[in-house]
Scaffold this motif. Structure first.
Motif, mmCIF file in Angstrom:
data_model
loop_
_atom_site.group_PDB
_atom_site.id
_atom_site.type_symbol
_atom_site.label_atom_id
_atom_site.label_comp_id
_atom_site.label_asym_id
_atom_site.label_seq_id
_atom_site.Cartn_x
_atom_site.Cartn_y
_atom_site.Cartn_z
ATOM 1 N N SER A 144 41.609 48.855 59.962
ATOM 2 C CA SER A 144 42.828 48.487 59.242
ATOM 3 C C SER A 144 42.626 47.117 58.617
ATOM 4 O O SER A 144 41.634 46.440 58.886
ATOM 5 N N ALA A 145 43.623 46.697 57.858
ATOM 6 C CA ALA A 145 43.682 45.319 57.388
ATOM 7 C C ALA A 145 44.103 44.445 58.568
ATOM 8 O O ALA A 145 44.692 44.933 59.530
ATOM 9 N N THR B 164 48.837 43.833 54.759
ATOM 10 C CA THR B 164 49.401 44.820 53.817
ATOM 11 C C THR B 164 50.828 44.423 53.424
ATOM 12 O O THR B 164 51.221 44.579 52.264
ATOM 13 N N ARG C 187 51.892 53.937 54.400
ATOM 14 C CA ARG C 187 51.835 52.858 55.380
ATOM 15 C C ARG C 187 51.484 53.402 56.772
ATOM 16 O O ARG C 187 51.924 54.473 57.159
ATOM 17 N N GLY D 93 48.570 54.310 57.484
ATOM 18 C CA GLY D 93 47.677 55.446 57.235
ATOM 19 C C GLY D 93 46.263 55.329 57.780
ATOM 20 O O GLY D 93 45.491 56.286 57.679
ATOM 21 N N ASP E 222 45.349 55.367 60.812
ATOM 22 C CA ASP E 222 45.208 56.381 61.880
ATOM 23 C C ASP E 222 44.818 57.714 61.261
ATOM 24 O O ASP E 222 43.954 58.434 61.770
HETATM 25 N N1 ASP Z 1 47.178 48.354 56.664
HETATM 26 C C1 ASP Z 1 47.977 49.543 56.398
HETATM 27 C C2 ASP Z 1 49.428 49.292 56.777
HETATM 28 O O1 ASP Z 1 49.750 48.217 57.275
HETATM 29 C C3 ASP Z 1 47.442 50.754 57.084
HETATM 30 C C4 ASP Z 1 47.368 50.672 58.592
HETATM 31 O O2 ASP Z 1 47.318 49.569 59.149
HETATM 32 O O3 ASP Z 1 47.323 51.724 59.239
HETATM 33 O O4 ASP Z 1 50.245 50.118 56.546
#
Ligand code: ASP
Ligand code: ADP
Ligand code: MG
Length: 446
Positions: free
Chosen positions: A34-35, A40, A200, A202, A204
């Motif tokens: 993920s970020a 995000t 959002r 996503g 997973d």
């Molecule tokens: N970084 C994205 C979010 O915050 C995806 C994730 O973290 O699963 O929605």
């Protein structure tokens, strides 16, 4: 092995995550990242600042993001100029995209997706650096070229066959050669190659799409809690760990609002019969929750989840129930607005649809008003008590109803196959109702 935002937030967390991956090297792991936590959301803020042409605001937020990522890079790989250059290149692309949004003064779904994926594109470089520091051979693979999607921006759907073909050439050979592939979660590429996101949360879903594509033995979701708990621990501090959950229990919990898993992330696992394990990256010695075809097997209720920000469209249309075309038409009108109801009730006097609140619901209300009067009940939540055993335990339905106490649910329903009891309540009652249901059915043995 998918690592969530908290699990990659900063050099120490990334180093810990890399150690976990390296310790599993003989199992040929593939990493989805993920970020970093909050990035995000920061990108979403940047999009709206750009659309409003707030240049100073954009510059300040962008510089914050830049400083944050470069600081982590400097800690993980001091003096690694190539790493810093790769991050700077991503940040330059991001700046150009945001300038485009500012100049056009409008936000297209394509531009939004291209911007929002940048948190993961930055994080993948940091994860690779953490792997190098942990002596784990690893290589970044562009997930936008691996996860083939239908191009629907903001909620893309993967083409699993095409993704499998690409994963077989771009990902599997690395893993087989002992190099850990690192892929950005959340992002994919549409039919024309344009970047898309899976919605959002996503990452997973990225993990299970890629896991299924590779025929993985297991999909691991590494997050900031010990696994799937009997409720959101922020709402119910006494929530307990589920050692096992069935695919259906996990899918229902995710779909009805348990943020620990993306709502669609169980589907690919079910398709491939692949076990999903949810584990805590901050406490890797703990076993986590194992999700598979069989659960804990002791019946009863397992967990409570809730989703807020909903509204009920109540259509008063006598006879609609007997009209074989009405249901199809009504669902089509909702679909035209991109809405899928979370629950539906049907009776001789009309229909009710539980929908996410918003402008789309308003348009849908006007569309179905062709059949009769529509009342809108706003500010609602859905509280779901989930467990395979519920279907066969009417005494638990009664216990659940009794547990509501002073809170009057507006509607009550059962989910498909009876594996959940659903309560539609006012938004402000969702947390208290969650706690009441948890106390009565999940703490101790009713
Ligand atoms: N970084 C994205 C979010 O915050 C995806 C994730 O973290 O699963 O929605
Ligand atoms: P990540 O960034 O790792 O994807 P998320 O924030 O998306 O993490 O999901 C983990 C969070 O989900 C937990 O910190 C917890 O607050 C929340 N959560 C909600 N319901 C549950 C539940 N039933 N079990 C565990 N966590 C839950
Ligand atoms: Mg998440």
């Amino acid at each position: 092995m998918k690592f969530g935002g908290t699990s990659v937030d900063g050099a120490a967390r990334l180093a810990a995550a890399a150690r976990v991956v390296v310790s599993r090297r003989t199992e040929r792991p593939v990493v989805v990242t993920s970020a970093m936590a909050g990035v995000t959301n920061a990108l979403e803020a940047l999009l709206s600042l750009s659309r409003r042409a707030d240049r100073a605001g954009v510059d300040a937020r962008l510089e914050e993001l830049r400083a944050r990522h470069l600081a982590v890079a400097a800690e993980l790989a001091p003096g690694d100029a190539a790493l810093a250059a790769r991050l700077e290149e991503r940040l330059r692309d991001l700046r150009v995209l945001l300038r485009g949004v500012r100049l056009v003064g409008a936000l297209t779904p394509a531009a939004s997706d291209a911007v929002l994926g940048h948190g993961e594109l930055l994080a993948q470089e940091l994860f690779a650096a953490a792997m190098a520091a942990a002596d784990g051979p690893a290589e970044v693979v562009d997930a936008r070229r691996v996860v083939a999607t239908d191009g629907r921006h903001g909620a893309a759907v993967a083409d699993q066959t095409e993704t499998a073909a690409r994963a077989a050439t771009l990902v599997a050979p690395l893993a087989e050669a002992g190099v850990v592939p690192i892929l950005a979660g959340y992002v994919g590429g549409g039919p024309d190659g344009a970047p898309t996101t899976l919605g959002r949360g996503g990452s997973d879903l990225s993990a299970s799409i890629i896991g299924l594509a590779l025929g993985a033995r297991r999909i691991e979701i590494w997050t900031d809690v010990d696994g799937i708990l009997s409720a959101d621990p922020r709402v119910v501090p006494a929530a307990r760990l589920l050692e096992r959950a069935t695919f259906r229990e996990a899918a229902e919990l995710a779909g009805f609002g348990a943020k620990v898993l993306h709502p669609a992330s169980i589907d690919p696992a079910v398709e491939g019969g692949i076990e999903v394990v949810v584990r805590n990256s901050l406490r890797p010695e703990r076993p986590g929750t194992v999700i598979g075809p069989s659960g804990q097997g002791d019946g009863g209720a397992r967990a409570v989840a809730s989703r807020s920000g909903l509204e009920l469209l109540a259509l008063r249309a006598p006879g609609a129930m007997r009209d074989a075309t009405f249901g199809a038409e009504a669902f089509r009108r909702l679909g035209d607005e991109g809405l899928a109801p979370l629950a539906v009730a049907v009776g001789p006097l009309g229909f009710e649809f539980l929908l996410p609140e918003g402008e789309a619901a308003g348009r849908a209300a006007r569309a179905i008003a062709a059949w009769g009067r529509v009342d809108r009940l706003p500010k609602l939540a859905l509280v779901a008590l989930v467990g395979e055993g519920l279907a066969a335990a009417p005494e638990l339905w009664r216990a659940a109803l009794d547990a509501c106490g002073p809170i009057r649910p507006l509607r009550i329903a059962q989910g498909p196959r009876g594996a959940s009891l659903l309560f539609v309540a006012r938004d402000e009652d969702a947390a208290p109702l969650t706690r009441l249901l948890h106390a009565a059915l999940l703490e101790g043995r009713p």
